[in-house]
Design an enzyme around this catalytic site. Sequence first.
Site, short mmCIF file in Angstrom:
data_model
loop_
_atom_site.label_atom_id
_atom_site.label_comp_id
_atom_site.label_asym_id
_atom_site.label_seq_id
_atom_site.Cartn_x
_atom_site.Cartn_y
_atom_site.Cartn_z
N HIS A 96 0.80 -1.22 0.00
CA HIS A 96 0.00 0.00 0.00
C HIS A 96 0.84 1.27 0.00
O HIS A 96 0.40 2.31 -0.49
CB HIS A 96 -1.02 -0.03 1.14
CG HIS A 96 -2.15 -0.95 0.81
ND1 HIS A 96 -2.25 -2.22 1.32
CD2 HIS A 96 -3.19 -0.81 -0.06
CE1 HIS A 96 -3.31 -2.81 0.81
NE2 HIS A 96 -3.90 -1.99 -0.02
N ARG A 129 -11.50 3.79 -2.33
CA ARG A 129 -11.09 3.01 -1.17
C ARG A 129 -11.65 3.67 0.09
O ARG A 129 -11.02 4.56 0.67
CB ARG A 129 -9.55 2.93 -1.09
CG ARG A 129 -8.91 2.04 -2.16
CD ARG A 129 -7.40 1.92 -1.93
NE ARG A 129 -6.83 0.78 -2.59
CZ ARG A 129 -6.23 0.80 -3.79
NH1 ARG A 129 -6.14 1.93 -4.45
NH2 ARG A 129 -5.73 -0.30 -4.31
N ARG A 136 -16.03 1.00 -2.95
CA ARG A 136 -15.81 -0.32 -2.36
C ARG A 136 -16.15 -0.20 -0.88
O ARG A 136 -15.70 0.74 -0.22
CB ARG A 136 -14.33 -0.70 -2.51
CG ARG A 136 -13.97 -1.90 -1.69
CD ARG A 136 -12.59 -2.38 -1.97
NE ARG A 136 -11.57 -1.55 -1.36
CZ ARG A 136 -10.26 -1.72 -1.58
NH1 ARG A 136 -9.85 -2.65 -2.42
NH2 ARG A 136 -9.39 -0.95 -0.99
N GLU A 162 -10.81 -11.23 -5.98
CA GLU A 162 -9.41 -11.07 -5.57
C GLU A 162 -8.94 -12.24 -4.70
O GLU A 162 -7.85 -12.20 -4.15
CB GLU A 162 -9.19 -9.73 -4.87
CG GLU A 162 -10.18 -9.39 -3.78
CD GLU A 162 -9.98 -7.99 -3.21
OE1 GLU A 162 -8.97 -7.34 -3.47
OE2 GLU A 162 -10.88 -7.55 -2.45
N ASN A 212 -4.08 -7.05 -7.16
CA ASN A 212 -3.03 -6.98 -6.13
C ASN A 212 -3.16 -8.16 -5.17
O ASN A 212 -2.18 -8.85 -4.87
CB ASN A 212 -3.14 -5.68 -5.32
CG ASN A 212 -3.15 -4.46 -6.19
OD1 ASN A 212 -2.66 -4.51 -7.31
ND2 ASN A 212 -3.69 -3.37 -5.71
N ASP A 213 -4.39 -8.36 -4.70
CA ASP A 213 -4.61 -9.46 -3.77
C ASP A 213 -4.69 -10.79 -4.52
O ASP A 213 -4.21 -11.81 -4.02
CB ASP A 213 -5.89 -9.24 -2.97
CG ASP A 213 -5.63 -8.31 -1.79
OD1 ASP A 213 -4.60 -8.50 -1.11
OD2 ASP A 213 -6.44 -7.40 -1.55
N ARG A 239 2.24 -9.65 -0.57
CA ARG A 239 2.53 -8.54 -1.47
C ARG A 239 3.40 -7.45 -0.84
O ARG A 239 3.94 -6.60 -1.54
CB ARG A 239 1.22 -7.93 -1.98
CG ARG A 239 0.34 -7.35 -0.90
CD ARG A 239 -1.08 -7.12 -1.39
NE ARG A 239 -1.34 -5.73 -1.69
CZ ARG A 239 -2.55 -5.21 -1.86
NH1 ARG A 239 -3.61 -5.97 -1.79
NH2 ARG A 239 -2.70 -3.94 -2.12
N CYS A 269 -9.24 -3.27 -11.26
CA CYS A 269 -8.90 -2.08 -10.47
C CYS A 269 -7.59 -2.27 -9.69
O CYS A 269 -7.16 -1.38 -8.98
CB CYS A 269 -10.03 -1.69 -9.54
SG CYS A 269 -10.34 -2.92 -8.27
C1 PEP Z 1 -6.51 -5.23 -5.13
O1 PEP Z 1 -6.36 -6.08 -4.26
O2 PEP Z 1 -6.11 -5.36 -6.31
C2 PEP Z 1 -7.19 -3.96 -4.82
C3 PEP Z 1 -7.55 -3.11 -5.77
O3 PEP Z 1 -7.42 -3.66 -3.53
P1 PEP Z 1 -6.29 -3.23 -2.45
O4 PEP Z 1 -5.02 -2.94 -3.18
O5 PEP Z 1 -6.84 -2.02 -1.75
O6 PEP Z 1 -6.24 -4.44 -1.58
MG MG Z 2 -7.55 -5.98 -2.47
#
Ligand code: PEP
Ligand code: MG
Length: 586
Positions: free
Chosen positions: A201, A308, A344, A441, A464-465, A475, A512
């Site tokens: 993040h 977010r 979200r 995800e 990402n997840d 990650r 996303c």
């Molecule tokens: C993701 O997991 O790709 C996502 C968009 O959410 P975050 O990065 O906030 O977990």
């Molecule tokens: Mg996520």
Amino acid sequence: MDARMKAGNHRPEVRLRGIAAAPGVARGPAYPLMRGMAIVSCEKVADPEAEIRRLEAALLATRQQISQLRDDVARKLNESEASIFDAHLLVLEDVALIDDVSKEVRRSGFNVEFCFQEVAQRYIEIFEKMDDDFLCERASDIRDVTGRVLDQLLGTQPERVGQAAQAHVVAARDLTPSDTAGLHDGGVLAFVTEEGGRTSHSAIMARSLDVPAVVGVKGLMEAVQEGDVLLVDGESGLIVINPTAETIEGYRDKELAIRTRRDRVLSEVSLPDLTTDGSAFSLQANVGDPAEMEDALAYCARGVGLYRTENLYLRLDGWPDEQVQYDEYAEVVKAAKGRPVTFRTLDLGGDKRLGDLADEANPFMGYRAVRLCLERPDVFRPQLRALIRAATHGPVQVMFPMISGVEELRRAKEIFRDVEAELAREGIRPAAPIRLGAMIEIPSAAAVAAELAAESDFFSVGTNDLVQYLLAVDRGNQRVASLYDPCHPAVVRTLIAIFGAAQDRGIPAAVCGELGGDPLWAPLLIGLGVHELSMTPAALPEVRFVLRHSAAPELRELAAKVVACADAAKTRALLQDFASAKLKLR
Ligand code: PEP
Ligand code: MG
């Protein structure tokens, strides 16, 4: 001046490598951050007068602290160096400032730290905007002194990123989302962290601030000292501590090339989202703070593809009530001026932690996102009420994070519909029907994508997840960052299955996660049939440029080649070649 800002020492040049996390090159004094910064929570208090007494005590203690500092400096240096503290003492005697804080505490009933920070920020902004240099400089005096008062009120000695007197490069072991959530101060030139990966993040935050960043730099905090100069190359993942004149000169060409490329892609930012043969796509913005709407619109986002909502909680380090949430969501919907906003629901947990969430052995697999919301109607329902009320101002979609199966989606939707009916009974109805989507995800959601598609209005893929859980690679963990490879054939195949399930049901699938804003990945995703990509606003110009310079059959051909390729390195080369040709990087 803050001691750490005195750059220009004679330590030798040191080069360290990390993971390129946000593009661009920047150079400036290092600001080594040893700890997180203070996040001031907003709480209702029972006795506002007691809060005001706390303020008086904090002012007194700060006055003593500064007087002591003044005497020390006068003794060790000279009277003229010490006189800077006289200006600081004057700030503490500013009756208007103190009166404003007291009034705010009595009016709002909020804790004094929160009111003090709000009022101080207002004062700082007023002085910063003044044309007169002398008055403008007063802003940093006020910032410095009010920071000390806040320390007294909080009983801490926090580091405050972005509040140093001079533009700087932040070097930190890691920046948690709580550290960075409130960070939109212009003083940060670049980030470097010892921990983290490309989709941690802190890296996402750096990209949203549009500053270069390198993460996962082993040995960083041992190598960097106060007084160092840091050169950050967010393109190659190199950082240079105390670069020599020769190194700086060598970087001039690179900086120029980056600037030229940026100007080129920016020149087409307001053109339509169409490929060369007229096939439409839609590029949207990932936003976590109403302030980011300005960039989203400046870079011509067609809407917000991911808001977010947890960032508000992290900024306040607490649980905002319905009204506080409504105010923020409504501000975003109004700012979007008729463009759709996809909110979200709360995605707390994992590394996005509030002080009062219990520690867990495996937070990324623990009490997170929709799991928390389904157990906490006292949290979930007020958020849904706030979202539906905000939807009276313009088109809104709502999606649920971390859906692992159909049951969870059904329960979340049921609560949503119940809250919607409750509001309808109160005469509150959204401007347009709110479509409900599932974030895909978690691998189990991908495996039951067909069933989820049957009960969703849309999918939004959180890559990402998804990559993290699919490959079992944290990650944010620098030690395993090289294993976090979206080019792994398992990722490509899983994406194909998700998009296919959406297509079969005739629902849109958006992406996303960070891959959506990556100029290497965007052509592949569109080639695989995705229509909508959502990304940090700063990524919009480059992604739009690459796609606008591509033809739909060419994108499909790229996708076909990648699908046929079971080798991550070859996939990467295919994607790199395609984007480089479009951006004419070679
Ligand atoms: C993701 O997991 O790709 C996502 C968009 O959410 P975050 O990065 O906030 O977990
Ligand atoms: Mg996520």
